[in-house]
Design a protein around this motif. Sequence first.
Motif, PDB file in Angstrom:
ATOM      1  N   LEU A   4      -2.716  -2.686 -13.890  1.00 22.73           N
ATOM      2  CA  LEU A   4      -1.347  -3.058 -13.548  1.00 22.73           C
ATOM      3  C   LEU A   4      -1.025  -4.427 -14.121  1.00 22.73           C
ATOM      4  CD1 LEU A   4      -1.685  -1.957  -9.838  1.00 22.73           C
ATOM      5  CD2 LEU A   4      -0.586  -0.668 -11.680  1.00 22.73           C
ATOM      6  N   ILE A   5       0.239  -4.618 -14.492  1.00 23.86           N
ATOM      7  CA  ILE A   5       0.668  -5.922 -15.010  1.00 23.86           C
ATOM      8  C   ILE A   5       1.950  -6.342 -14.314  1.00 23.86           C
ATOM      9  CG2 ILE A   5      -0.442  -5.640 -17.257  1.00 23.86           C
ATOM     10  CD1 ILE A   5       2.348  -4.987 -18.401  1.00 23.86           C
ATOM     11  N   LEU A  24       7.207  -2.125 -11.034  1.00 24.98           N
ATOM     12  CA  LEU A  24       5.860  -1.884 -10.526  1.00 24.98           C
ATOM     13  C   LEU A  24       5.693  -0.416 -10.161  1.00 24.98           C
ATOM     14  CD1 LEU A  24       3.097  -2.880  -9.692  1.00 24.98           C
ATOM     15  CD2 LEU A  24       4.078  -3.610  -7.512  1.00 24.98           C
ATOM     16  N   LYS A  25       6.696   0.152  -9.554  1.00 21.62           N
ATOM     17  CA  LYS A  25       6.638   1.562  -9.156  1.00 21.62           C
ATOM     18  C   LYS A  25       6.426   2.475 -10.367  1.00 21.62           C
ATOM     19  CE  LYS A  25       9.714   4.349  -6.561  1.00 21.62           C
ATOM     20  NZ  LYS A  25      10.791   4.396  -5.609  1.00 21.62           N
ATOM     21  N   THR A  83      -5.063  -0.443   5.876  1.00 21.76           N
ATOM     22  CA  THR A  83      -3.963   0.382   6.377  1.00 21.76           C
ATOM     23  C   THR A  83      -3.328   1.156   5.233  1.00 21.76           C
ATOM     24  OG1 THR A  83      -3.494  -1.338   8.020  1.00 21.76           O
ATOM     25  CG2 THR A  83      -1.772   0.303   7.642  1.00 21.76           C
ATOM     26  N   GLU A  84      -3.038   2.426   5.492  1.00 16.43           N
ATOM     27  CA  GLU A  84      -2.315   3.232   4.509  1.00 16.43           C
ATOM     28  C   GLU A  84      -0.848   2.823   4.491  1.00 16.43           C
ATOM     29  OE1 GLU A  84      -4.272   7.527   3.997  1.00 16.43           O
ATOM     30  OE2 GLU A  84      -3.307   7.227   5.946  1.00 16.43           O
ATOM     31  N   LEU A  85      -0.285   2.807   3.309  1.00 21.29           N
ATOM     32  CA  LEU A  85       1.137   2.518   3.138  1.00 21.29           C
ATOM     33  C   LEU A  85       1.793   3.728   2.485  1.00 21.29           C
ATOM     34  CD1 LEU A  85       0.995  -1.066   1.552  1.00 21.29           C
ATOM     35  CD2 LEU A  85       1.287  -0.489   3.969  1.00 21.29           C
ATOM     36  N   MET A  86       2.900   4.154   3.024  1.00 18.34           N
ATOM     37  CA  MET A  86       3.668   5.240   2.421  1.00 18.34           C
ATOM     38  C   MET A  86       5.074   4.720   2.141  1.00 18.34           C
ATOM     39  SD  MET A  86       1.458   7.620   2.156  1.00 18.34           S
ATOM     40  CE  MET A  86       2.423   9.001   1.605  1.00 18.34           C
ATOM     41  N   LEU A  87       5.607   5.075   0.986  1.00 11.07           N
ATOM     42  CA  LEU A  87       6.971   4.679   0.658  1.00 11.07           C
ATOM     43  C   LEU A  87       7.947   5.516   1.469  1.00 11.07           C
ATOM     44  CD1 LEU A  87       5.418   3.534  -1.859  1.00 11.07           C
ATOM     45  CD2 LEU A  87       7.530   3.911  -3.098  1.00 11.07           C
ATOM     46  N   ASP A  88       8.973   4.860   2.000  1.00  9.81           N
ATOM     47  CA  ASP A  88      10.017   5.607   2.689  1.00  9.81           C
ATOM     48  C   ASP A  88      11.061   6.040   1.661  1.00  9.81           C
ATOM     49  OD1 ASP A  88      11.683   3.389   2.207  1.00  9.81           O
ATOM     50  OD2 ASP A  88      11.691   2.725   4.291  1.00  9.81           O
ATOM     51  N   ALA A  89      12.117   6.680   2.127  1.00 10.34           N
ATOM     52  CA  ALA A  89      13.146   7.214   1.231  1.00 10.34           C
ATOM     53  C   ALA A  89      13.829   6.117   0.411  1.00 10.34           C
ATOM     54  CB  ALA A  89      14.187   7.988   2.037  1.00 10.34           C
ATOM     55  N   ALA A  90      13.813   4.891   0.909  1.00 13.13           N
ATOM     56  CA  ALA A  90      14.440   3.768   0.202  1.00 13.13           C
ATOM     57  C   ALA A  90      13.445   3.037  -0.705  1.00 13.13           C
ATOM     58  CB  ALA A  90      15.054   2.798   1.209  1.00 13.13           C
ATOM     59  N   GLY A  91      12.214   3.555  -0.846  1.00 14.03           N
ATOM     60  CA  GLY A  91      11.221   2.918  -1.714  1.00 14.03           C
ATOM     61  C   GLY A  91      10.571   1.697  -1.096  1.00 14.03           C
ATOM     62  N   ARG A  92      10.564   1.635   0.244  1.00 18.98           N
ATOM     63  CA  ARG A  92       9.977   0.489   0.945  1.00 18.98           C
ATOM     64  C   ARG A  92       8.637   0.878   1.553  1.00 18.98           C
ATOM     65  NH1 ARG A  92      15.085  -0.289   4.829  1.00 18.98           N
ATOM     66  NH2 ARG A  92      14.363   1.831   5.204  1.00 18.98           N
ATOM     67  N   VAL A  93       7.800  -0.141   1.754  1.00 17.41           N
ATOM     68  CA  VAL A  93       6.567   0.017   2.515  1.00 17.41           C
ATOM     69  C   VAL A  93       6.609  -0.970   3.674  1.00 17.41           C
ATOM     70  CG1 VAL A  93       5.110   0.877   0.625  1.00 17.41           C
ATOM     71  CG2 VAL A  93       5.298  -1.581   1.013  1.00 17.41           C
ATOM     72  N   LEU A  94       6.010  -0.560   4.776  1.00 15.81           N
ATOM     73  CA  LEU A  94       5.922  -1.411   5.963  1.00 15.81           C
ATOM     74  C   LEU A  94       4.568  -2.095   5.957  1.00 15.81           C
ATOM     75  CD1 LEU A  94       7.019  -2.373   8.714  1.00 15.81           C
ATOM     76  CD2 LEU A  94       5.927  -0.344   9.719  1.00 15.81           C
ATOM     77  N   LEU A  95       4.571  -3.411   5.794  1.00 19.34           N
ATOM     78  CA  LEU A  95       3.327  -4.175   5.807  1.00 19.34           C
ATOM     79  C   LEU A  95       2.986  -4.519   7.256  1.00 19.34           C
ATOM     80  CD1 LEU A  95       3.997  -6.493   2.739  1.00 19.34           C
ATOM     81  CD2 LEU A  95       2.508  -4.491   2.842  1.00 19.34           C
ATOM     82  N   PRO A  96       1.757  -4.235   7.697  1.00 24.18           N
ATOM     83  CA  PRO A  96       1.377  -4.472   9.090  1.00 24.18           C
ATOM     84  C   PRO A  96       1.505  -5.934   9.494  1.00 24.18           C
ATOM     85  CG  PRO A  96      -0.258  -3.117   7.981  1.00 24.18           C
ATOM     86  CD  PRO A  96       0.678  -3.631   6.929  1.00 24.18           C
ATOM     87  N   LYS A  97       2.033  -6.144  10.678  1.00 22.08           N
ATOM     88  CA  LYS A  97       2.268  -7.497  11.177  1.00 22.08           C
ATOM     89  C   LYS A  97       0.978  -8.325  11.215  1.00 22.08           C
ATOM     90  CE  LYS A  97       4.309 -10.035  14.983  1.00 22.08           C
ATOM     91  NZ  LYS A  97       4.885 -10.008  16.303  1.00 22.08           N
TER      92      LYS A  97
END
Length: 157
Positions: A4-5, A24-25, A83-97
């Motif tokens: 990746l770059i 990046l995507k 933690t697993e990250l999955m993209l939502d419909a808006a292309g976002r990931v939720l990073l754990p607090k």
Amino acid sequence: MVFLIGEYECKLDTKGRMVVPAALKRQLPDVEREGLVVNRGFEKNLVIYTRAEWNKILKQLSRLNQFQVKNREFVRRFMSGATELMLDAAGRVLLPKALLEYAEVGAELVLACNLEKIEVWSKAKYEEQMAAVSAEDFADLAEDVMGIFGEEGGNDE
């Protein structure tokens, strides 16, 4: 293996979600199907892995002798927080607090691609990290680290 770059400045929303930058995507063709894995880094940062890269690491870890204390401690510590990250419909990931708190990431962050992984830094810490090495020091570091390839002769293709 995917290398990746890029370096991307991002913002977190109030819920801790981050939009994965389009550039990046594009480098992560299977991300919507396979997801990603985020974990603690070694320098108070986070590291995001593709699922394929994470599986390679798990395979390496599984070969460690679990009868040795240092191996068990390393695996336990390394896996803590993964933690697993999955993209939502808006292309976002939720990073754990908890991981964001570990890396002291606030609303502004930097995604810095590092070969087959993505480092996640608070913007301030990343700028501090990059400023810590002067151009002259970086040239010396390059000679120390990469100079060995010239000594071996040829290139590794």
